[in-house]
Each structure stands twice: as structure tokens, then as C-alpha cells.
Design a protein around this motif. Structure first.
Motif, PDB file in Angstrom:
ATOM      1  N   ARG A 148       0.814  -1.211   0.000  1.00 61.42           N
ATOM      2  CA  ARG A 148       0.000   0.000   0.000  1.00 61.42           C
ATOM      3  C   ARG A 148       0.852   1.268   0.000  1.00 61.42           C
ATOM      4  O   ARG A 148       0.336   2.374  -0.211  1.00 61.42           O
ATOM      5  CB  ARG A 148      -0.940  -0.006   1.212  1.00 61.42           C
ATOM      6  N   VAL A 149       2.152   1.095   0.224  1.00 58.89           N
ATOM      7  CA  VAL A 149       3.078   2.235   0.254  1.00 58.89           C
ATOM      8  C   VAL A 149       3.695   2.410  -1.131  1.00 58.89           C
ATOM      9  O   VAL A 149       4.375   1.501  -1.618  1.00 58.89           O
ATOM     10  CB  VAL A 149       4.181   2.020   1.306  1.00 58.89           C
ATOM     11  N   PRO A 150       3.484   3.528  -1.791  1.00 60.61           N
ATOM     12  CA  PRO A 150       4.083   3.740  -3.121  1.00 60.61           C
ATOM     13  C   PRO A 150       5.599   3.601  -3.081  1.00 60.61           C
ATOM     14  O   PRO A 150       6.264   4.072  -2.147  1.00 60.61           O
ATOM     15  CB  PRO A 150       3.664   5.175  -3.474  1.00 60.61           C
ATOM     16  N   GLY A 151       6.149   2.924  -4.089  1.00 60.93           N
ATOM     17  CA  GLY A 151       7.597   2.769  -4.181  1.00 60.93           C
ATOM     18  C   GLY A 151       8.183   1.711  -3.282  1.00 60.93           C
ATOM     19  O   GLY A 151       9.410   1.559  -3.206  1.00 60.93           O
ATOM     20  N   SER A 152       7.332   0.919  -2.613  1.00 61.50           N
ATOM     21  CA  SER A 152       7.836  -0.033  -1.609  1.00 61.50           C
ATOM     22  C   SER A 152       8.412  -1.304  -2.207  1.00 61.50           C
ATOM     23  O   SER A 152       9.202  -1.999  -1.556  1.00 61.50           O
ATOM     24  CB  SER A 152       6.707  -0.399  -0.647  1.00 61.50           C
ATOM     25  N   MET A 153       8.049  -1.642  -3.421  1.00 57.17           N
ATOM     26  CA  MET A 153       8.458  -2.926  -3.969  1.00 57.17           C
ATOM     27  C   MET A 153       9.950  -2.961  -4.314  1.00 57.17           C
ATOM     28  O   MET A 153      10.606  -3.994  -4.154  1.00 57.17           O
ATOM     29  CB  MET A 153       7.629  -3.272  -5.206  1.00 57.17           C
ATOM     30  N   ARG A 154      10.490  -1.848  -4.786  1.00 56.60           N
ATOM     31  CA  ARG A 154      11.906  -1.857  -5.174  1.00 56.60           C
ATOM     32  C   ARG A 154      12.822  -2.139  -3.984  1.00 56.60           C
ATOM     33  O   ARG A 154      13.670  -3.044  -4.068  1.00 56.60           O
ATOM     34  CB  ARG A 154      12.284  -0.548  -5.856  1.00 56.60           C
ATOM     35  N   PRO A 155      12.708  -1.411  -2.868  1.00 57.76           N
ATOM     36  CA  PRO A 155      13.579  -1.752  -1.727  1.00 57.76           C
ATOM     37  C   PRO A 155      13.335  -3.154  -1.186  1.00 57.76           C
ATOM     38  O   PRO A 155      14.274  -3.805  -0.719  1.00 57.76           O
ATOM     39  CB  PRO A 155      13.248  -0.674  -0.689  1.00 57.76           C
ATOM     40  N   LEU A 156      12.081  -3.621  -1.257  1.00 61.51           N
ATOM     41  CA  LEU A 156      11.789  -4.983  -0.798  1.00 61.51           C
ATOM     42  C   LEU A 156      12.567  -5.998  -1.622  1.00 61.51           C
ATOM     43  O   LEU A 156      13.203  -6.916  -1.072  1.00 61.51           O
ATOM     44  CB  LEU A 156      10.290  -5.249  -0.905  1.00 61.51           C
ATOM     45  N   LEU A 157      12.548  -5.849  -2.945  1.00 60.43           N
ATOM     46  CA  LEU A 157      13.252  -6.790  -3.816  1.00 60.43           C
ATOM     47  C   LEU A 157      14.762  -6.637  -3.704  1.00 60.43           C
ATOM     48  O   LEU A 157      15.499  -7.627  -3.777  1.00 60.43           O
ATOM     49  CB  LEU A 157      12.792  -6.591  -5.261  1.00 60.43           C
TER      50      LEU A 157
END
Length: 288
Positions: A148-157
Motif C-alpha cells: 500500500r506504500v508507493p515505491g515499496s516494492m523496489r527496496p523490498l526486492l
């Protein structure tokens, strides 16, 4: 993008809302494989060869669940829409009396499909997977909130580049009992790391996941007529055996077998045993 030659050559197919890539090998009755979130067709690379060699046509799509290589910005990525996408895949290729083999998140989508578009499905193998109120299971349900947080997927990966994280419960540590080979990890995580469009798909998918979909599907289990094999990891850390037993009791034509020395990724940990169970089941319930 699957990298394993054992899956057969890749082909693309246009479906409502987008295109997906799938791999095909073998000839005979059709088996379609359904992986879960953040993995792709490579999950089945050690199972497909044995099933194909036994006289089956094996199709292993890269479903748009975060490790796919073709972005699908026009596709609804809610669980019901993804279940319908599987149905559209079967319809587009004019497949009938199909054996579906599903794992993890893919098992939840397959349950939903069985209660919405079952007409082309002949039988189902559900390996350890989401169901009932366990969609997504802990600790991975945190990803749905994070999405739900914009831009969160890149740091997660990017965080998964750290081996300790990759082997932790937040990575593959509770899914595969043994380390997943680096080239397969790369196959799973490279698309999202490299493509903002894939990350957007992943984020939309994770945001849409909710147990109301699997709980709704469960209310229709008495209507399911297809034979179902539940091949469950006895040591599974995220999908409890109690849920496997409940599925066995609520699906009218279900059989439960346990797989030892494996976590959720049975195709990774015990591919030979899983292949054997699939073949026994398909032969037992072959079309007349």
C-alpha cells in the motif's frame, strides 16, 4: 522469464487484458502448472520432465504474480480476475479435461477457479497452498500491507540480495527446506528488480490479496465435482496441516497425502515424490 530448458520452448498467448508467456513440452493429456507469488515457471523445472516423459503435455505459464517478464498494466490482478485468467488460458488454447497442479498462492487461485470456471478442469493437485483465512499467510501478509506504500516494492526486492534475508522467514527460508539455486533465485527476482512495470504489477497483485476470496470460494466447495489430490508438506511452516485436513473433508472428492522432508516448495524440495504422486493420481482418475 523461465530459464530452464527442461520446461520446453516459450510461447506467448494473448488473453483478455494482456499477454503471458508459457512453456510447453511433451504430448498427451494436458497438465497445466500454477505457481505462486514471486516465482515463475522455473518452480516446476524438476517436476515437468518426469510428467512429460510419462506421456503428458505439460504447460507451465509465467503467471503475472511478480516474477513474470511481460508487464500487464491493463489486467485486473485481483484474485478472482487471476483465477478467471487461468480459465481464459485454458479456453484460448482450447484445453479440456485438464489436470491443474498448483502450489502456494497458485493453489488459492485454483480453488477460486474451481468455484467459478470449472468446466475445462478434469482433476486438480493442490500442493501446500493458501486457503480459508490464510491468504496471505504470516509472515508474508506483511507484504500486502507494505504494497500500500508507493515505491515499496523496489527496496523490498533489493533487500533480497542479502543472503541472510533471502534465507530468512521473509525470504525463501520457510518455503524451501534447502537453499534455492542462485540462478533460480535470479529467475524469480530479476524481473521485478529490473522493471518498474513488473513492480507495479506486483504491487497491484499484493494489494488485492485478501482472505475474503478464499473464504468465499470455500463456501462453494460442496459443488466441486473434480477429483482433488492434496499433496501437503508434513513440515510446512506456513500452511498448517489442519487446513489440509479441512480441505480433504470439505471437498467432496479429495484425497490427502503428506510429503516428508519438505517445506511449501515441494516441487523444489521433493520433486521426485511429487511427480510420482501426480502420475499416480492422474492415472487413477484418467478420462474414460
Amino acid at each position: 522469464m523461465g530459464i530452464s530448458a527442461e520446461l520446453g520452448p516459450a510461447t506467448e498467448v494473448a488473453l483478455p487484458g494482456g499477454r503471458i508467456r508459457y512453456h510447453e513440452t511433451g504430448a498427451g493429456p494436458t497438465v497445466v502448472f500454477v505457481h505462486g507469488a514471486l516465482v515463475n515457471a522455473d518452480l516446476w523445472r524438476k517436476v515437468v520432465p518426469g510428467v512429460a516423459a510419462a506421456g503428458y503435455r505439460c504447460l507451465t505459464p509465467d503467471w503475472p504474480l511478480g516474477a513474470h517478464s511481460i508487464p500487464v498494466p491493463g489486467l485486473d490482478l485481483s484474485p478472482t480476475a487471476l483465477a478467471d485468467l487461468i480459465g481464459s488460458f485454458l479456453e484460448q488454447l482450447d484445453l479440456t479435461d485438464v489436470t491443474l497442479v498448483a502450489n502456494d498462492t497458485g493453489g488459492a487461485l485454483t480453488q477460486i477457479l474451481l468455484t467459478r470456471r470449472p468446466e475445462r478442469v478434469g482433476r486438480v493437485v493442490l500442493t501446500s497452498c493458501d486457503c480459508y483465512d490464510n491468504f496471505l499467510p504470516a509472515p508474508f501478509n506483511a507484504m500486502s500491507l507494505l504494497a500500500r506504500v508507493p515505491g515499496s516494492m523496489r527496496p523490498l526486492l533489493e533487500l533480497t540480495r542479502v543472503k541472510a534475508v533471502l534465507r530468512s522467514p521473509l525470504g525463501f527460508g520457510w518455503l524451501a527446506k534447502r537453499p534455492v539455486p542462485p540462478e533460480i533465485v535470479d529467475s524469480y527476482l530479476r524481473p521485478g528488480r529490473a522493471s518498474g512495470a513488473i513492480r507495479k504489477d506486483l504491487r497491484r497483485f499484493l494489494k488485492a490479496i485478501h482472505s475474503r476470496y478464499t473464504l468465499e470460494a470455500a463456501t462453494h466447495f460442496p459443488e466441486v465435482r473434480q477429483p482433488v489430490l492434496l499433496a501437503w508438506a508434513r513440515e510446512d511452516k506456513v500452511f498448517p496441516r489442519a487446513h489440509a485436513e479441512r480441505l480433504r473433508d470439505e471437498l467432496p472428492n479429495a484425497t490427502l497425502t503428506y510429503i516428508d522432508d519438505s517445506y511449501t516448495f515441494i516441487p523444489e524440495d521433493q520433486p521426485e515424490l511429487l511427480t510420482q504422486r501426480i502420475l499416480e493420481f492422474t492415472r487413477l482418475h484418467a478420462a474414460p
